[in-house]
Design a protein around this motif. Structure first.
Motif, PDB file in Angstrom:
ATOM      1  N   GLN A  38       0.851  -1.199   0.000  1.00 49.27           N
ATOM      2  CA  GLN A  38       0.000   0.000   0.000  1.00 49.27           C
ATOM      3  C   GLN A  38       0.886   1.248   0.000  1.00 49.27           C
ATOM      4  OE1 GLN A  38      -3.501  -0.110  -0.012  1.00 49.27           O
ATOM      5  NE2 GLN A  38      -3.129  -2.299  -0.364  1.00 49.27           N
ATOM      6  N   PRO A  39       0.308   2.415  -0.334  1.00 52.20           N
ATOM      7  CA  PRO A  39       1.097   3.648  -0.291  1.00 52.20           C
ATOM      8  C   PRO A  39       1.657   3.901   1.110  1.00 52.20           C
ATOM      9  CG  PRO A  39      -0.969   4.025  -1.442  1.00 52.20           C
ATOM     10  CD  PRO A  39      -1.059   2.653  -0.836  1.00 52.20           C
ATOM     11  N   ALA A  40       2.916   4.343   1.159  1.00 48.42           N
ATOM     12  CA  ALA A  40       3.530   4.685   2.442  1.00 48.42           C
ATOM     13  C   ALA A  40       2.927   5.992   2.935  1.00 48.42           C
ATOM     14  CB  ALA A  40       5.039   4.818   2.282  1.00 48.42           C
ATOM     15  N   PRO A  41       2.442   6.053   4.190  1.00 44.19           N
ATOM     16  CA  PRO A  41       1.818   7.284   4.693  1.00 44.19           C
ATOM     17  C   PRO A  41       2.793   8.469   4.676  1.00 44.19           C
ATOM     18  CG  PRO A  41       1.384   5.433   6.154  1.00 44.19           C
ATOM     19  CD  PRO A  41       2.394   4.951   5.164  1.00 44.19           C
ATOM     20  N   ALA A  57       9.144  14.978   0.005  1.00 38.59           N
ATOM     21  CA  ALA A  57      10.292  15.623  -0.634  1.00 38.59           C
ATOM     22  C   ALA A  57      11.164  14.616  -1.371  1.00 38.59           C
ATOM     23  CB  ALA A  57      11.119  16.362   0.416  1.00 38.59           C
ATOM     24  N   HIS A  58      10.994  13.314  -1.043  1.00 37.39           N
ATOM     25  CA  HIS A  58      11.842  12.282  -1.643  1.00 37.39           C
ATOM     26  C   HIS A  58      11.087  11.446  -2.679  1.00 37.39           C
ATOM     27  CE1 HIS A  58      14.808  13.427   1.281  1.00 37.39           C
ATOM     28  NE2 HIS A  58      13.977  13.166   2.271  1.00 37.39           N
ATOM     29  N   ALA A  59       9.971  11.990  -3.146  1.00 37.98           N
ATOM     30  CA  ALA A  59       9.197  11.272  -4.177  1.00 37.98           C
ATOM     31  C   ALA A  59      10.107  10.948  -5.357  1.00 37.98           C
ATOM     32  CB  ALA A  59       8.020  12.130  -4.625  1.00 37.98           C
ATOM     33  N   GLY A  60       9.952   9.750  -5.893  1.00 42.08           N
ATOM     34  CA  GLY A  60      10.774   9.333  -7.035  1.00 42.08           C
ATOM     35  C   GLY A  60      12.053   8.630  -6.623  1.00 42.08           C
ATOM     36  N   LYS A  61      12.318   8.589  -5.306  1.00 39.64           N
ATOM     37  CA  LYS A  61      13.517   7.883  -4.823  1.00 39.64           C
ATOM     38  C   LYS A  61      13.112   6.718  -3.924  1.00 39.64           C
ATOM     39  CE  LYS A  61      16.965  11.551  -4.914  1.00 39.64           C
ATOM     40  NZ  LYS A  61      17.986  12.244  -4.142  1.00 39.64           N
ATOM     41  N   THR A  62      14.015   5.772  -3.814  1.00 32.77           N
ATOM     42  CA  THR A  62      13.824   4.704  -2.829  1.00 32.77           C
ATOM     43  C   THR A  62      14.176   5.260  -1.454  1.00 32.77           C
ATOM     44  OG1 THR A  62      14.332   2.991  -4.437  1.00 32.77           O
ATOM     45  CG2 THR A  62      14.615   2.414  -2.110  1.00 32.77           C
ATOM     46  N   VAL A  63      13.308   5.012  -0.477  1.00 32.93           N
ATOM     47  CA  VAL A  63      13.520   5.532   0.873  1.00 32.93           C
ATOM     48  C   VAL A  63      13.530   4.363   1.866  1.00 32.93           C
ATOM     49  CG1 VAL A  63      12.618   7.046   2.699  1.00 32.93           C
ATOM     50  CG2 VAL A  63      12.349   7.700   0.290  1.00 32.93           C
ATOM     51  N   VAL A  64      14.513   4.378   2.748  1.00 29.73           N
ATOM     52  CA  VAL A  64      14.529   3.431   3.864  1.00 29.73           C
ATOM     53  C   VAL A  64      14.185   4.195   5.136  1.00 29.73           C
ATOM     54  CG1 VAL A  64      15.973   1.910   5.282  1.00 29.73           C
ATOM     55  CG2 VAL A  64      16.238   1.917   2.796  1.00 29.73           C
ATOM     56  N   ASP A 153       9.356   2.222  -2.240  1.00 27.86           N
ATOM     57  CA  ASP A 153       9.896   2.267  -3.606  1.00 27.86           C
ATOM     58  C   ASP A 153       9.699   3.663  -4.209  1.00 27.86           C
ATOM     59  OD1 ASP A 153       7.316   2.487  -4.615  1.00 27.86           O
ATOM     60  OD2 ASP A 153       7.260   0.470  -5.472  1.00 27.86           O
ATOM     61  N   PRO A 154      10.310   3.933  -5.379  1.00 31.12           N
ATOM     62  CA  PRO A 154      10.232   5.296  -5.937  1.00 31.12           C
ATOM     63  C   PRO A 154       8.800   5.748  -6.236  1.00 31.12           C
ATOM     64  CG  PRO A 154      12.024   4.090  -6.949  1.00 31.12           C
ATOM     65  CD  PRO A 154      11.259   3.087  -6.126  1.00 31.12           C
ATOM     66  N   ALA A 155       7.861   4.806  -6.372  1.00 28.30           N
ATOM     67  CA  ALA A 155       6.465   5.173  -6.604  1.00 28.30           C
ATOM     68  C   ALA A 155       5.736   5.500  -5.298  1.00 28.30           C
ATOM     69  CB  ALA A 155       5.746   4.037  -7.330  1.00 28.30           C
ATOM     70  N   GLY A 156       6.426   5.339  -4.148  1.00 26.61           N
ATOM     71  CA  GLY A 156       5.802   5.674  -2.871  1.00 26.61           C
ATOM     72  C   GLY A 156       5.065   4.520  -2.227  1.00 26.61           C
ATOM     73  N   THR A 157       5.290   3.313  -2.728  1.00 29.59           N
ATOM     74  CA  THR A 157       4.630   2.133  -2.152  1.00 29.59           C
ATOM     75  C   THR A 157       5.549   1.483  -1.123  1.00 29.59           C
ATOM     76  OG1 THR A 157       3.481   1.748  -4.229  1.00 29.59           O
ATOM     77  CG2 THR A 157       3.598  -0.110  -2.710  1.00 29.59           C
ATOM     78  N   LEU A 158       4.958   1.098  -0.002  1.00 27.37           N
ATOM     79  CA  LEU A 158       5.723   0.362   1.003  1.00 27.37           C
ATOM     80  C   LEU A 158       5.961  -1.053   0.472  1.00 27.37           C
ATOM     81  CD1 LEU A 158       6.867   0.559   3.874  1.00 27.37           C
ATOM     82  CD2 LEU A 158       4.676  -0.270   4.717  1.00 27.37           C
ATOM     83  N   LEU A 192      14.800  -4.695  -5.416  1.00 30.69           N
ATOM     84  CA  LEU A 192      14.103  -3.508  -5.929  1.00 30.69           C
ATOM     85  C   LEU A 192      14.903  -2.883  -7.070  1.00 30.69           C
ATOM     86  CD1 LEU A 192      11.610  -1.753  -5.373  1.00 30.69           C
ATOM     87  CD2 LEU A 192      12.988  -0.424  -3.773  1.00 30.69           C
ATOM     88  N   GLY A 193      16.216  -2.762  -6.873  1.00 30.49           N
ATOM     89  CA  GLY A 193      17.072  -2.180  -7.900  1.00 30.49           C
ATOM     90  C   GLY A 193      17.095  -3.011  -9.169  1.00 30.49           C
ATOM     91  N   ALA A 194      16.971  -4.336  -8.994  1.00 27.78           N
ATOM     92  CA  ALA A 194      17.039  -5.242 -10.142  1.00 27.78           C
ATOM     93  C   ALA A 194      15.659  -5.487 -10.753  1.00 27.78           C
ATOM     94  CB  ALA A 194      17.657  -6.573  -9.699  1.00 27.78           C
ATOM     95  N   GLY A 195      14.639  -4.849 -10.220  1.00 30.56           N
ATOM     96  CA  GLY A 195      13.285  -5.036 -10.740  1.00 30.56           C
ATOM     97  C   GLY A 195      12.706  -6.401 -10.435  1.00 30.56           C
ATOM     98  N   LYS A 196      13.212  -7.046  -9.375  1.00 28.21           N
ATOM     99  CA  LYS A 196      12.710  -8.377  -9.013  1.00 28.21           C
ATOM    100  C   LYS A 196      11.753  -8.276  -7.827  1.00 28.21           C
ATOM    101  CE  LYS A 196      16.864 -10.810 -10.539  1.00 28.21           C
ATOM    102  NZ  LYS A 196      18.128 -11.412 -10.105  1.00 28.21           N
ATOM    103  N   ALA A 197      11.021  -9.353  -7.600  1.00 23.71           N
ATOM    104  CA  ALA A 197      10.085  -9.393  -6.471  1.00 23.71           C
ATOM    105  C   ALA A 197      10.875  -9.425  -5.165  1.00 23.71           C
ATOM    106  CB  ALA A 197       9.191 -10.619  -6.576  1.00 23.71           C
TER     107      ALA A 197
END
Lengths: 214, 233
Positions: A38-41, A57-64, A153-158, A192-197
Motif C-alpha cells: 500500500q502507499p507509504a503514509p 520531498a523524496h518522491a521518485g527515490k527509494t527511501v529506507v 519504492d520510488p512510486a511511494g509504495t511500502l 528492488l534495484g534489479a526489478g525483481k520481487a
C-alpha cells in the motif's frame, strides 16, 4: 542554477514558516496502520536541528525508514559491531534516502535532540535522525522495535517491513529462517534495484520496544 | 561490574543427581529475574528476543525446550510482550545413551532482560557434572515439571486443526514463532468448553506449537497443543 537556488531559498523559507507556526500540523496523515503493498503514509518530522523533513520531498527515490534509539542494545550492536553503517553508506551512495526515526517519548531511553545528535556524530551517520516525540508516525507505520525497517519504492509504495536481518545481536535465529544469515533489507534493496520481487517482504522485527508515550 | 549479573541469575539443574545407561531425565535452566525486569518466551511478541538454551554432553541426547506458560506483558503504545517475571525454569527432556557413564553437561543460555525503559542482553555458560550411579531424584525440578502445560494434539478437521478443551472457559492463546508465522489461531466457545482452531496459511516449520493458558488467578491451567507429525509416505 538560479532555479535551484530559488528552490532552496523557498524551502528554507517554508521550513522557517513551519517552525514559527505555534500549532504545527499533525506529523502524519490519519489512517490505518501502513501495509506492505500500500502507499507509504506521508509524514513530516523535525530532525535534531529542528529542520522539518517530509517523505514527500523524496518522491521518485527509494527511501529506507529505520526506527532508531541510540541507547537500545540492538541498535548499538548494529552500529558498533554489525553491518548497518556499511549497509546504509552503500545504499545511500547509490541514491537511496535513509531516514532514521526516533519515536521515543520525552524522558524515555534514547530520547531527544542532544542525545541523537551525539549518536550522529559518534557513529558518523549520514542523513538525519527525525524526532517523533508523540509516536504518531511510529504508530501509523506500526513500528514496534528498534531497529524496525521499512523500504519505500520510488512510486511511494511500502515494499518491505520488518527486521534488518535474521541475526539479532549477530547470532542467526535458527528457529525462524534456518541457519544461514539473511540480510533482509540489503536483499530487498537489491531486488528492488534489479526489478525483481522482494521476498520476503514482511518479516518479524526484533529488538527493544519503541519507547512510546505512556 | 557486569551490570547483567544482578539482573538474571542462570543455573543448570537436573532432575536426577546421578545417571545410568538408558535413563530418562529432565534438565532445567532456572532463571531468577530481578524485580521489575522480564525475559522472553519463544515468541517474544511485539519486541524482545527469545530466551535460548543449548546444552550437550557426549552420551546424552537432549530434546527441545518445553516452555512454561508465559505471561502477557503490556508496554506503552499498545505493544504486547510474552515472557516471564521472577523465577522461571525452562525444561529440556534428556535421554542417557546405553554406553554412557559420567556426563559432563555444558552449554550456554542467552536472554534479553527488559523493563519498561531499557533492555540489557545477557548470557551465561552452563556446566553440570552428573556422575554414574543409581538414579536418585533431586527434586529440584519437581515444581517446574508439575507446572508444565499438559500436552494435547491438534487434530485435522474440515477448516484447519482443532483441539477441544472441555470445561474450560476463557483462554489466552500463545502461538510459537513458527506457528504465528504460518497460521491464525482462535479460541471459540463450544457447548463443552472451548475449541481451539488453528488455520494454517502456510506449512508450519518443525516445532510449531501453541500454549493455551486458562484465564484467572495463578496457578493457571495450561496446555501444550502440538501439530500432528507429518504422515509418513
Amino acid at each position: 542554477m538560479t532555479s535551484t537556488l530559488a528552490a532552496l531559498a523557498l524551502a528554507c523559507l517554508l521550513a522557517g514558516t513551519a517552525r514559527a507556526a505555534d500549532a504545527p500540523a499533525a506529523p502524519v496523515e490519519a489512517g490505518p496502520v501502513a501495509q506492505v503493498g500500500q502507499p507509504a503514509p506521508a509524514f513530516t518530522l523535525p530532525d535534531t536541528a529542528g529542520t522539518a523533513h517530509s517523505l514527500a520531498a523524496h518522491a521518485g527515490k527509494t527511501v529506507v525508514l529505520e526506527w532508531f534509539n541510540p541507547d537500545c542494545p540492538f541498535v548499538k550492536h548494529a552500529y558498533d559491531t554489525g553491518l548497518l553503517p556499511g549497509l546504509a553508506a552503500t545504499w545511500t551512495g547509490q541514491g537511496v534516502v535513509w531516514l532514521r526515526i526516533n519515536s521515543g517519548a520525552p524522558g524515555k531511553q534514547g530520547h531527544g535532540a542532544p542525545r541523537n545528535q551525539q549518536a550522529i556524530d559518534a557513529w558518523s551517520l549520514q542523513g538525519p535522525v527525525l524526532l517523533d516525540e508523540t509516536g504518531a508516525v511510529g504508530q501509523r507505520y506500526g513500528a514496534k522495535t528498534t531497529p524496525h525497517l521499512y523500504v519505500i519504492d520510488p512510486a511511494g509504495t511500502l515494499v518491505y517491513a520488518g527486521a534488518l536481518d535474521n541475526a539479532p545481536l549477530g547470532k542467526v535465529d535458527g528457529a525462524v529462517d534456518g541457519t544461514a544469515r539473511i540480510d533482509y533489507v540489503h536483499a530487498a534493496l537489491g531486488a528492488l534495484g534489479a526489478g525483481k520481487a522482494i521476498d520476503p517482504s514482511l518479516t518479524r522485527p526484533y529488538g527493544c520496544s519503541v519507547k512510546y508515550p505512556d | 561490574m557486569d551490570p547483567t549479573a544482578a539482573l538474571v541469575t542462570a543455573t543448570l539443574l537436573s532432575s536426577h543427581a546421578a545417571v545410568s545407561p538408558g535413563q530418562e531425565l529432565w534438565l532445567g535452566l532456572r532463571l531468577e529475574v530481578a524485580p521489575g525486569w522480564h525475559v522472553y518466551w519463544d515468541n517474544p511478541g511485539d519486541s524482545g528476543l527469545p530466551t535460548t538454551v543449548e546444552v550437550a554432553a557426549p552420551g546424552l541426547r537432549v530434546g527441545p525446550v518445553r516452555w512454561p506458560a508465559p505471561a502477557l506483558l503490556a508496554a506503552p503504545g499498545g505493544l504486547w510482550n510474552q515472557g516471564y517475571e521472577g523465577e522461571v525454569t525452562l525444561l529440556l527432556p534428556a535421554w542417557v545413551e546405553d554406553e554412557a557413564q559420567e556426563l559432563q553437561v555444558t552449554g550456554e543460555a542467552r536472554w534479553l532482560a527488559c523493563r519498561a525503559d531499557q533492555c540489557i542482553p545477557g548470557q551465561a555458560a552452563l556446566a553440570l557434572r552428573l556422575p554414574a550411579g543409581a538414579a536418585a531424584p533431586t527434586g529440584a525440578l519437581d515444581a517446574a515439571i508439575a507446572a508444565l502445560p499438559t500436552p494435547a494434539p491438534l487434530s485435522p478437521g474440515a477448516d484447519g486443526l482443532r483441539a477441544s478443551l472441555p470445561g474450560v472457559e476463557g483462554l489466552h492463546l500463545f502461538p510459537s514463532r513458527a506457528l504465528a508465522d504460518a497460521a491464525t489461531v482462535q479460541a471459540l466457545p463450544s457447548p463443552e468448553g472451548t475449541e481451539v482452531v488453528v488455520s494454517p496459511r502456510a506449512e508450519p516449520a518443525p516445532g510449531a506449537h501453541l500454549l493455551a493458558v486458562a484465564e484467572g488467578p495463578a496457578p493457571r491451567r495450561a496446555w501444550y497443543l502440538y501439530l500432528p507429525p507429518p504422515e509418513s509416505p
